[in-house]
Design a protein around this motif. Sequence first.
Motif, PDB file in Angstrom:
ATOM      1  N   THR A  21      15.294  39.965  10.291  1.00 18.40           N
ATOM      2  CA  THR A  21      16.072  38.740  10.061  1.00 18.40           C
ATOM      3  C   THR A  21      15.359  38.106   8.628  1.00 18.40           C
ATOM      4  OG1 THR A  21      16.020  38.143  12.359  1.00 18.40           O
ATOM      5  CG2 THR A  21      16.013  36.367  10.982  1.00 18.40           C
ATOM      6  N   TYR A  22      16.245  37.701   7.403  1.00 21.93           N
ATOM      7  CA  TYR A  22      15.545  37.220   6.320  1.00 21.93           C
ATOM      8  C   TYR A  22      16.316  36.043   5.894  1.00 21.93           C
ATOM      9  CZ  TYR A  22      20.084  39.780   4.606  1.00 21.93           C
ATOM     10  OH  TYR A  22      21.343  39.906   4.511  1.00 21.93           O
ATOM     11  N   GLY A  23      15.678  35.242   5.182  1.00 20.88           N
ATOM     12  CA  GLY A  23      16.059  33.798   4.793  1.00 20.88           C
ATOM     13  C   GLY A  23      15.691  33.614   3.255  1.00 20.88           C
ATOM     14  N   MET A  24      16.018  32.509   2.806  1.00 22.38           N
ATOM     15  CA  MET A  24      15.679  31.767   1.737  1.00 22.38           C
ATOM     16  C   MET A  24      15.589  30.456   1.726  1.00 22.38           C
ATOM     17  SD  MET A  24      19.070  33.092  -0.164  1.00 22.38           S
ATOM     18  CE  MET A  24      19.048  34.778   0.410  1.00 22.38           C
ATOM     19  N   ILE A  25      15.086  29.742   0.601  1.00 23.42           N
ATOM     20  CA  ILE A  25      14.681  28.336   0.458  1.00 23.42           C
ATOM     21  C   ILE A  25      15.347  27.993  -0.998  1.00 23.42           C
ATOM     22  CG2 ILE A  25      13.325  26.433   0.524  1.00 23.42           C
ATOM     23  CD1 ILE A  25      11.313  27.534   1.996  1.00 23.42           C
ATOM     24  N   CYS A  26      16.285  27.302  -1.208  1.00 22.36           N
ATOM     25  CA  CYS A  26      16.679  26.732  -2.438  1.00 22.36           C
ATOM     26  C   CYS A  26      16.180  25.528  -2.803  1.00 22.36           C
ATOM     27  CB  CYS A  26      18.292  26.721  -2.436  1.00 22.36           C
ATOM     28  SG  CYS A  26      19.140  28.235  -2.546  1.00 22.36           S
ATOM     29  N   PHE A  27      15.803  25.389  -4.384  1.00 20.93           N
ATOM     30  CA  PHE A  27      15.210  24.341  -4.606  1.00 20.93           C
ATOM     31  C   PHE A  27      15.846  23.772  -6.069  1.00 20.93           C
ATOM     32  CE2 PHE A  27      11.786  26.875  -2.840  1.00 20.93           C
ATOM     33  CZ  PHE A  27      11.068  25.900  -1.874  1.00 20.93           C
ATOM     34  N   ASP A  28      15.801  22.548  -6.021  1.00 22.79           N
ATOM     35  CA  ASP A  28      16.336  21.931  -7.463  1.00 22.79           C
ATOM     36  C   ASP A  28      15.356  21.026  -7.857  1.00 22.79           C
ATOM     37  OD1 ASP A  28      19.157  21.403  -9.109  1.00 22.79           O
ATOM     38  OD2 ASP A  28      17.854  19.513  -8.890  1.00 22.79           O
ATOM     39  N   LEU A  29      14.894  21.385  -9.048  1.00 27.13           N
ATOM     40  CA  LEU A  29      13.601  20.478  -9.587  1.00 27.13           C
ATOM     41  C   LEU A  29      14.267  19.322 -10.197  1.00 27.13           C
ATOM     42  CD1 LEU A  29      10.712  20.309 -10.312  1.00 27.13           C
ATOM     43  CD2 LEU A  29      11.341  21.876 -12.066  1.00 27.13           C
ATOM     44  N   THR A 110      11.400  17.711  -5.777  1.00 28.09           N
ATOM     45  CA  THR A 110      12.416  18.601  -5.415  1.00 28.09           C
ATOM     46  C   THR A 110      13.421  18.313  -4.315  1.00 28.09           C
ATOM     47  OG1 THR A 110      12.731  21.001  -5.235  1.00 28.09           O
ATOM     48  CG2 THR A 110      11.070  20.104  -4.121  1.00 28.09           C
ATOM     49  N   ALA A 111      14.691  18.670  -4.558  1.00 23.52           N
ATOM     50  CA  ALA A 111      15.785  18.884  -3.242  1.00 23.52           C
ATOM     51  C   ALA A 111      15.573  20.305  -2.742  1.00 23.52           C
ATOM     52  CB  ALA A 111      16.989  18.556  -3.674  1.00 23.52           C
ATOM     53  N   ILE A 112      15.711  20.518  -1.412  1.00 32.58           N
ATOM     54  CA  ILE A 112      15.203  21.792  -0.702  1.00 32.58           C
ATOM     55  C   ILE A 112      16.238  22.073   0.139  1.00 32.58           C
ATOM     56  CG2 ILE A 112      13.588  20.446   0.739  1.00 32.58           C
ATOM     57  CD1 ILE A 112      11.959  22.675   0.773  1.00 32.58           C
ATOM     58  N   GLY A 113      16.639  23.125   0.455  1.00 37.69           N
ATOM     59  CA  GLY A 113      17.579  23.617   1.461  1.00 37.69           C
ATOM     60  C   GLY A 113      17.274  25.267   1.992  1.00 37.69           C
ATOM     61  N   TYR A 114      17.339  25.335   3.300  1.00 36.72           N
ATOM     62  CA  TYR A 114      16.697  26.571   3.979  1.00 36.72           C
ATOM     63  C   TYR A 114      17.800  27.036   4.645  1.00 36.72           C
ATOM     64  CZ  TYR A 114      14.710  29.997   6.773  1.00 36.72           C
ATOM     65  OH  TYR A 114      14.293  31.131   7.588  1.00 36.72           O
ATOM     66  N   SER A 115      17.968  28.561   4.846  1.00 39.06           N
ATOM     67  CA  SER A 115      18.853  29.263   5.413  1.00 39.06           C
ATOM     68  C   SER A 115      18.331  30.737   5.866  1.00 39.06           C
ATOM     69  CB  SER A 115      20.247  29.143   4.863  1.00 39.06           C
ATOM     70  OG  SER A 115      21.381  29.822   5.945  1.00 39.06           O
ATOM     71  N   ASP A 116      18.836  31.178   7.154  1.00 34.40           N
ATOM     72  CA  ASP A 116      18.635  32.573   7.429  1.00 34.40           C
ATOM     73  C   ASP A 116      19.646  33.158   8.185  1.00 34.40           C
ATOM     74  OD1 ASP A 116      18.148  32.072  10.102  1.00 34.40           O
ATOM     75  OD2 ASP A 116      16.286  31.442   9.826  1.00 34.40           O
ATOM     76  N   ASN A 117      19.430  34.484   8.477  1.00 39.94           N
ATOM     77  CA  ASN A 117      20.679  35.083   9.290  1.00 39.94           C
ATOM     78  C   ASN A 117      20.269  35.231  10.535  1.00 39.94           C
ATOM     79  OD1 ASN A 117      19.111  37.257   8.905  1.00 39.94           O
ATOM     80  ND2 ASN A 117      20.461  38.691   8.357  1.00 39.94           N
ATOM     81  N   MET A 136      20.718  22.217   0.253  1.00 43.41           N
ATOM     82  CA  MET A 136      19.941  21.910  -1.013  1.00 43.41           C
ATOM     83  C   MET A 136      20.669  20.533  -1.575  1.00 43.41           C
ATOM     84  SD  MET A 136      19.519  21.802  -4.357  1.00 43.41           S
ATOM     85  CE  MET A 136      20.348  23.228  -4.738  1.00 43.41           C
ATOM     86  N   TYR A 137      21.708  20.797  -2.067  1.00 47.45           N
ATOM     87  CA  TYR A 137      22.836  19.800  -2.384  1.00 47.45           C
ATOM     88  C   TYR A 137      22.883  18.566  -1.745  1.00 47.45           C
ATOM     89  CZ  TYR A 137      26.707  17.694  -4.637  1.00 47.45           C
ATOM     90  OH  TYR A 137      27.509  16.690  -5.340  1.00 47.45           O
ATOM     91  N   ASN A 138      22.955  18.930  -0.377  1.00 48.25           N
ATOM     92  CA  ASN A 138      23.130  17.781   0.430  1.00 48.25           C
ATOM     93  C   ASN A 138      21.937  16.627   0.664  1.00 48.25           C
ATOM     94  OD1 ASN A 138      25.681  18.222   1.291  1.00 48.25           O
ATOM     95  ND2 ASN A 138      25.137  19.147   3.293  1.00 48.25           N
ATOM     96  N   ASN A 139      20.612  17.624   0.649  1.00 52.79           N
ATOM     97  CA  ASN A 139      19.237  16.900   0.450  1.00 52.79           C
ATOM     98  C   ASN A 139      19.324  16.030  -0.787  1.00 52.79           C
ATOM     99  OD1 ASN A 139      15.990  17.924  -0.296  1.00 52.79           O
ATOM    100  ND2 ASN A 139      16.663  16.492   1.109  1.00 52.79           N
TER     101      ASN A 139
END
Length: 148
Positions: A21-29, A110-117, A136-139
């Motif tokens: 199970t892997y995931g990622m966090i997107c950031f917008d500075l 920063t704006a932040i958004g996380y997702s995984d599978n 992240m965009y919604n944040n």
Amino acid sequence: EISNRRRCEKEFEKMDMSDKTYGMICFDLNNLKKANDILGHEKGDLLIRSFAEVLNETYGEVGIPCRMGGDEFIVLFPDVTGINLRELYDRLKENIIRKNSEIEGVRITTAIGYSDNSVHKEWKSADIYRDADRKMYNNKMAMKAQRV
């Protein structure tokens, strides 16, 4: 130093071949363009370097921090098992506060958004990236709405 987009894309391929199970966090500075336009590219570079350092300090031991380009960053987690994301998020906030007290003239937000599978086992890295990026965009939009 953090990894670049090319390394990130190679890691996407590795994760897609994994059964973990892997995931990622997107950031917008936030405010990078404003820093560059008003304060100059030197301050914009300081903002980028400082945020990269914060990502390394916060996530470097358990994830792969990468700069996707411009003001976009991502942290990949090839295996989210046993990782306490809430604890890491709290550490991120603390590290940003500390870094902001050390640097002059710019402020990291920063704006932040996380997702995984974990729920959608069939999702590949591109799906997870799209979902994390949307969150992240919604944040970011919610943050902008609060400033009005």
